[in-house]
Design a protein around this motif. Structure first.
Motif, PDB file in Angstrom:
ATOM      1  N   TRP A 201      37.114  35.970  36.078  1.00  0.00           N
ATOM      2  CA  TRP A 201      37.877  34.920  35.487  1.00  0.00           C
ATOM      3  C   TRP A 201      37.761  33.604  36.351  1.00  0.00           C
ATOM      4  N   GLY A 202      37.978  33.865  37.511  1.00  0.00           N
ATOM      5  CA  GLY A 202      37.743  32.731  38.549  1.00  0.00           C
ATOM      6  C   GLY A 202      36.394  31.838  38.252  1.00  0.00           C
ATOM      7  N   PHE A 203      35.366  32.826  38.361  1.00  0.00           N
ATOM      8  CA  PHE A 203      34.019  32.060  37.886  1.00  0.00           C
ATOM      9  C   PHE A 203      34.012  31.356  36.687  1.00  0.00           C
ATOM     10  N   GLY A 204      34.468  31.938  35.586  1.00  0.00           N
ATOM     11  CA  GLY A 204      34.788  31.049  34.368  1.00  0.00           C
ATOM     12  C   GLY A 204      35.445  29.906  34.699  1.00  0.00           C
ATOM     13  N   VAL A 205      36.469  29.725  35.230  1.00  0.00           N
ATOM     14  CA  VAL A 205      37.214  28.459  35.483  1.00  0.00           C
ATOM     15  C   VAL A 205      36.215  27.482  36.381  1.00  0.00           C
ATOM     16  N   LEU A 206      35.625  28.033  37.329  1.00  0.00           N
ATOM     17  CA  LEU A 206      34.509  27.393  38.031  1.00  0.00           C
ATOM     18  C   LEU A 206      33.288  26.804  37.044  1.00  0.00           C
ATOM     19  N   ALA A 207      32.893  27.416  36.271  1.00  0.00           N
ATOM     20  CA  ALA A 207      31.783  27.077  35.477  1.00  0.00           C
ATOM     21  C   ALA A 207      32.254  26.063  34.293  1.00  0.00           C
ATOM     22  N   GLY A 208      33.464  26.413  33.535  1.00  0.00           N
ATOM     23  CA  GLY A 208      33.781  25.739  32.726  1.00  0.00           C
ATOM     24  C   GLY A 208      34.393  24.329  33.049  1.00  0.00           C
TER      25      GLY A 208
END
Length: 245
Positions: free
Chosen positions: A47-54
């Motif tokens: 989820w953290g990487f999702g925030v990063l990419a998005g």
């Protein structure tokens, strides 16, 4: 920022967020996934990487808010509400799109979600891939958890704006991503840390509509908590920031 840029940016950014987030939940949950049972730490970082990419992707168009609780918190602090509806529409559409993309990525695994005749293993409940489920169903406690966890997200995000070095270096999104990981690890145990109304509601609608074999309930009786709780938490964080800072 024009309304069109904001809408497109939030759709794309939120879709990426959900693709990564729901994707890691699918990877850990579904029976025929290579990452099955990888655990909570993997989910938190996904989820953290999702925030990063998005957020990095959406930033040039919309600022990359990707969360109605963040949008409401900013509006409460600044008093600027004219663009809020555009952000919310983009975030909701993006969340649904991201959920559909996750389904397509794991299509074969979802189609194989049937009883295993050899091992006797039952189909996997799939709602947790798309939306949150409380570990102990207690509406008052669950609501309080979501309010506090969302305040722990939105208040630091607002405060990061005072740290000029973060903005100048372009690392604000990276820090927010680590914040999301920290919230997942520290505060996610009771409810699965929605901390984002559209992150929960959009994929829950998609879960209801998708033809997933043996998918189980979409649990609409609980669905109001991960919507109302984060909205209250975001508004309280904006109010607190406005008063204290």
């Amino acid at each position: 920022m024009s309304n069109g840029d904001i809408f497109v940016g939030e759709v794309i950014g939120t879709a990426i967020l959900i693709l990564f987030g729901a994707g890691v939940c699918a990877a850990v949950t579904l029976r025929h996934s290579k990452a099955r049972a990888a655990g909570w730490v993997v989910i938190a970082f996904g989820w953290g990487f999702g925030v990063l990419a998005g957020a990095y992707t959406a930033a040039p168009l919309s600022g990359g808010q990707l969360n109605p609780a963040v949008t409401i918190g900013i509006a409460v602090d600044t008093g600027k509400w004219d663009k809020v509806w555009v952000y919310l529409l983009g975030q909701f559409a993006g969340a649904m799109l991201g959920a559909v993309l996750t389904y397509l990525v794991y299509l074969a695994q979802f189609q194989a979600n049937v009883p295993d005749g050899e091992s006797g293993e039952e189909p996997t409940p799939t709602l947790g891939i798309f939306s949150t489920i409380p570990e102990i169903r207690n509406p008052a406690a669950n609501l309080i958890t979501e309010i506090i966890a969302t305040m722990a997200l939105v208040l630091p995000i607002l405060a990061f704006g005072l740290t000029k070095g973060l903005g100048q270096s372009g690392t604000t999104v990276l820090i927010v991503s680590l914040l999301v990981v920290g919230i997942g690890l520290s505060l996610g145990g009771p409810t699965g840390y929605a901390i984002n109304p559209t992150r929960d509601l959009g994929p829950r609608i998609v879960h209801t509509l998708l033809p997933i074999p043996h998918k189980g309930t979409s649990d609409w009786g609980y669905a109001w908590i991960p919507v109302v709780g984060p909205l209250i938490g975001g508004a309280l964080a904006g109010l607190l920031y406005n008063v204290a800072f």
